[in-house]
Write an enzyme that holds these catalytic residues in place. Structure first.
Site, PDB file in Angstrom:
ATOM      1  N   ILE A  21       0.825  -1.225   0.027  1.00 25.13           N
ATOM      2  CA  ILE A  21       0.106   0.154  -0.011  1.00 25.13           C
ATOM      3  C   ILE A  21       0.884   1.236   0.066  1.00 25.13           C
ATOM      4  O   ILE A  21       0.734   2.152  -0.735  1.00 25.13           O
ATOM      5  CB  ILE A  21      -0.954  -0.027   1.260  1.00 25.13           C
ATOM      6  N   GLY A  42      16.037  -2.134   4.437  1.00 25.55           N
ATOM      7  CA  GLY A  42      16.656  -2.683   3.227  1.00 25.55           C
ATOM      8  C   GLY A  42      17.001  -1.868   2.188  1.00 25.55           C
ATOM      9  O   GLY A  42      15.930  -1.388   1.464  1.00 25.55           O
ATOM     10  N   ASP A  70      14.297   2.398  10.319  1.00 24.98           N
ATOM     11  CA  ASP A  70      13.397   1.311  11.035  1.00 24.98           C
ATOM     12  C   ASP A  70      12.434   2.199  11.843  1.00 24.98           C
ATOM     13  O   ASP A  70      12.929   2.990  12.963  1.00 24.98           O
ATOM     14  CB  ASP A  70      14.428   0.394  11.628  1.00 24.98           C
ATOM     15  N   VAL A  71      11.258   2.131  11.798  1.00 25.48           N
ATOM     16  CA  VAL A  71      10.166   3.225  12.144  1.00 25.48           C
ATOM     17  C   VAL A  71      10.176   2.790  13.744  1.00 25.48           C
ATOM     18  O   VAL A  71       9.404   3.775  14.613  1.00 25.48           O
ATOM     19  CB  VAL A  71       8.826   3.102  11.783  1.00 25.48           C
ATOM     20  N   ASN A  97       2.694   4.094   7.535  1.00 24.87           N
ATOM     21  CA  ASN A  97       2.085   3.281   7.188  1.00 24.87           C
ATOM     22  C   ASN A  97       2.666   1.809   7.394  1.00 24.87           C
ATOM     23  O   ASN A  97       2.262   0.907   7.187  1.00 24.87           O
ATOM     24  CB  ASN A  97       1.853   3.430   5.596  1.00 24.87           C
ATOM     25  N   TYR A 162      -1.636  -8.059  17.059  1.00 24.17           N
ATOM     26  CA  TYR A 162      -2.043  -7.146  15.936  1.00 24.17           C
ATOM     27  C   TYR A 162      -2.987  -6.153  16.414  1.00 24.17           C
ATOM     28  O   TYR A 162      -3.112  -4.940  15.914  1.00 24.17           O
ATOM     29  CB  TYR A 162      -1.916  -7.859  14.728  1.00 24.17           C
ATOM     30  N   LYS A 166      -3.218  -1.909  16.395  1.00 23.59           N
ATOM     31  CA  LYS A 166      -3.881  -1.074  15.454  1.00 23.59           C
ATOM     32  C   LYS A 166      -5.296  -0.483  16.430  1.00 23.59           C
ATOM     33  O   LYS A 166      -5.712   0.539  15.960  1.00 23.59           O
ATOM     34  CB  LYS A 166      -4.772  -2.057  14.545  1.00 23.59           C
ATOM     35  N   VAL A 198      -6.395  -6.454   1.394  1.00 26.34           N
ATOM     36  CA  VAL A 198      -5.576  -5.878   0.149  1.00 26.34           C
ATOM     37  C   VAL A 198      -4.249  -6.811  -0.186  1.00 26.34           C
ATOM     38  O   VAL A 198      -3.827  -7.445   0.784  1.00 26.34           O
ATOM     39  CB  VAL A 198      -4.927  -4.695   0.650  1.00 26.34           C
ATOM     40  N   THR A 200      -0.985  -7.956  -0.637  1.00 28.56           N
ATOM     41  CA  THR A 200       0.299  -7.612  -0.691  1.00 28.56           C
ATOM     42  C   THR A 200       1.055  -8.845   0.067  1.00 28.56           C
ATOM     43  O   THR A 200       0.697  -9.643   0.501  1.00 28.56           O
ATOM     44  CB  THR A 200       0.502  -6.266   0.295  1.00 28.56           C
TER      45      THR A 200
HETATM   46  P1  NAI Z   1       3.475  -4.923   2.905  1.00 25.62           P
HETATM   47  O1  NAI Z   1       4.321  -5.933   3.653  1.00 25.62           O
HETATM   48  O2  NAI Z   1       3.321  -5.300   1.404  1.00 25.62           O
HETATM   49  O3  NAI Z   1       4.200  -3.328   3.139  1.00 25.62           O
HETATM   50  C1  NAI Z   1       4.815  -3.064   4.346  1.00 25.62           C
HETATM   51  C2  NAI Z   1       6.175  -2.313   4.292  1.00 25.62           C
HETATM   52  O4  NAI Z   1       6.497  -2.014   5.657  1.00 25.62           O
HETATM   53  C3  NAI Z   1       7.368  -3.381   3.742  1.00 25.62           C
HETATM   54  O5  NAI Z   1       7.826  -2.461   2.624  1.00 25.62           O
HETATM   55  C4  NAI Z   1       8.242  -3.418   4.842  1.00 25.62           C
HETATM   56  O6  NAI Z   1       9.326  -3.611   4.698  1.00 25.62           O
HETATM   57  C5  NAI Z   1       7.918  -2.139   5.654  1.00 25.62           C
HETATM   58  N1  NAI Z   1       8.214  -2.146   7.363  1.00 25.62           N
HETATM   59  C6  NAI Z   1       7.875  -3.349   8.176  1.00 25.62           C
HETATM   60  N2  NAI Z   1       8.395  -3.087   9.069  1.00 25.62           N
HETATM   61  C7  NAI Z   1       9.139  -1.548   9.122  1.00 25.62           C
HETATM   62  C8  NAI Z   1       9.817  -0.916  10.150  1.00 25.62           C
HETATM   63  N3  NAI Z   1      10.055  -1.418  11.406  1.00 25.62           N
HETATM   64  N4  NAI Z   1      10.353   0.321   9.468  1.00 25.62           N
HETATM   65  C9  NAI Z   1      10.097   0.742   8.339  1.00 25.62           C
HETATM   66  N5  NAI Z   1       9.488  -0.087   7.489  1.00 25.62           N
HETATM   67  C10 NAI Z   1       8.854  -1.168   7.900  1.00 25.62           C
HETATM   68  O7  NAI Z   1       2.220  -4.615   3.650  1.00 25.62           O
HETATM   69  P2  NAI Z   1       1.006  -3.880   3.410  1.00 25.62           P
HETATM   70  O8  NAI Z   1      -0.188  -4.736   3.305  1.00 25.62           O
HETATM   71  O9  NAI Z   1       0.953  -2.968   2.333  1.00 25.62           O
HETATM   72  O10 NAI Z   1       0.768  -3.082   4.831  1.00 25.62           O
HETATM   73  C11 NAI Z   1       0.662  -1.767   4.926  1.00 25.62           C
HETATM   74  C12 NAI Z   1      -0.023  -1.161   6.193  1.00 25.62           C
HETATM   75  O11 NAI Z   1      -1.379  -1.493   5.791  1.00 25.62           O
HETATM   76  C13 NAI Z   1       0.529  -1.943   7.611  1.00 25.62           C
HETATM   77  O12 NAI Z   1       0.402  -0.883   8.569  1.00 25.62           O
HETATM   78  C14 NAI Z   1      -0.462  -2.831   7.564  1.00 25.62           C
HETATM   79  O13 NAI Z   1      -0.794  -3.284   8.893  1.00 25.62           O
HETATM   80  C15 NAI Z   1      -1.844  -2.231   6.996  1.00 25.62           C
HETATM   81  N6  NAI Z   1      -3.121  -2.925   6.634  1.00 25.62           N
HETATM   82  C16 NAI Z   1      -2.874  -4.082   5.412  1.00 25.62           C
HETATM   83  C17 NAI Z   1      -3.989  -4.834   5.127  1.00 25.62           C
HETATM   84  C18 NAI Z   1      -3.986  -5.748   4.040  1.00 25.62           C
HETATM   85  O14 NAI Z   1      -4.764  -6.392   3.737  1.00 25.62           O
HETATM   86  N7  NAI Z   1      -2.782  -5.731   3.056  1.00 25.62           N
HETATM   87  C19 NAI Z   1      -5.295  -4.674   5.836  1.00 25.62           C
HETATM   88  C20 NAI Z   1      -5.352  -3.785   6.803  1.00 25.62           C
HETATM   89  C21 NAI Z   1      -4.127  -2.981   7.089  1.00 25.62           C
END
Ligand code: NAI
Length: 284
Positions: A21, A42, A70-71, A97, A162, A166, A198, A200
């Site tokens: 996202i 990374g 790293d957030v 995000n 989780y 959230k 979504v 991902t």
């Molecule tokens: P994703 O795994 O594709 O992207 C998440 C990104 O955050 C990755 O690039 C990852 O390397 C980065 N990340 C993880 N830990 C980190 C850290 N400590 N510091 C910096 N970057 C870090 O996942 P997605 O699905 O795009 O998730 C984005 C947000 O949406 C998250 O907060 C997730 O909880 C939320 N979300 C996603 C849903 C879904 O269905 N995919 C549904 C509801 C919420």
């Protein structure tokens, strides 16, 4: 209509911006003429994403930067904020995000709980505290978009860490928006993005193709932009399985547990199975 904060040249910072996202948002922001900084883990991951975003940026790759962050680390966030200020002069749109969902168990390892809360909740609190005072001082219209989850609202069983992260993020973002709207002269508004399902890396779990029920990250971001344009605080996204009307019933049922003095999480309690099914199906 696109929200007025998305003016060409405005600066957007997206954490977790190298995938999913966050990457879809960073690309759309770049297509709208914004200068964009992605923050993620990374170096290679970040550089590939920055190139993709740069190829879409209205004025080219110079309007895109990537900072390994790293957030969960306060010093990384401070370095990120300073790097964006040095290169682009400040931040107008902050999208907190980055998130993880490794799974959790009620009596599981404390280190796992701590990591989830450090990234998903503290990452957002610290990100906000690091960036927003400077955003307010800049005196320009701006946005803070925090990515929450339906799991932080209806808190289904199965992944308590989780859900806690959230649910905390939701409470924090509501308090943030209250604070911002009561700050004289402040032109920053906070919004809670609540994605549906979504497709991902977070949800793929070994699947290669998008399940029919899921939205793409791009659909989610387009919906987010539309609802930001309408100034919605709660950006409650549907997906291909769950329309808004069903989410509304689920949310009302969860709130009803307290009002009706039902057991905790009664939606998943066998004694309430039928009542819940009837509730979500009843006509108004
Ligand atoms: P994703 O795994 O594709 O992207 C998440 C990104 O955050 C990755 O690039 C990852 O390397 C980065 N990340 C993880 N830990 C980190 C850290 N400590 N510091 C910096 N970057 C870090 O996942 P997605 O699905 O795009 O998730 C984005 C947000 O949406 C998250 O907060 C997730 O909880 C939320 N979300 C996603 C849903 C879904 O269905 N995919 C549904 C509801 C919420």
């Amino acid at each position: 209509m696109t929200h007025f904060a998305f003016t060409p040249g405005s600066v957007a910072v997206v954490t977790g911006g190298a995938a999913g996202i966050g990457l879809a948002a960073a690309k759309r922001f770049a297509q709208l003429g914004l200068r964009v900084c992605i923050a993620d883990l990374g170096e290679d991951h970040l550089m590939r994403a920055a190139q993709e975003i740069g190829s879409l940026a209205v004025r080219g790759g110079n309007d895109v930067m990537a900072v390994e962050t790293d957030v969960s680390r306060a010093e990384d966030l401070r370095r990120l904020e300073a790097a964006v200020r040095d290169r682009f002069g400040g931040t107008d749109i902050l999208m907190n995000n980055a998130g993880i969902q490794p799974g959790s168990a009620m009596f599981g390892a404390a280190a796992n709980w701590e990591r989830v809360l450090d990234v998903n909740l503290w990452g957002v609190i610290r990100g906000t505290q690091t960036f927003v005072p400077g955003m307010i001082a800049r005196g320009r219209p701006g946005l803070v978009i925090n990515t929450g989850s339906k799991q932080g609202i209806t808190t289904p069983p199965g992944d308590p860490a989780y859900n806690v992260s959230k649910a905390g993020l939701k409470a924090f973002t509501e308090a943030l928006q209250h604070e911002l709207r009561n700050t004289p002269g402040c032109q920053i508004r906070a919004h809670l993005l609540i994605p549906g399902f979504v497709f991902t890396a977070l949800t793929a779990k070994g699947r290669i193709g998008k399940p029919a029920a899921a939205w793409t990250p791009e659909q989610t971001v387009d919906f987010m932009l539309e609802r930001l344009g309408a100034n919605d605080f709660y950006i409650l996204c549907p997906d291909n399985d769950v329309p808004r009307s069903l989410d509304e019933r689920r949310i009302l049922w969860a709130a009803g547990d307290i009002v009706e003095n039902r057991p905790a999480l009664s939606r998943w309690h066998p004694d309430y199975k039928q009542a819940f099914e009837a509730y979500i199906q009843k006509d108004d």
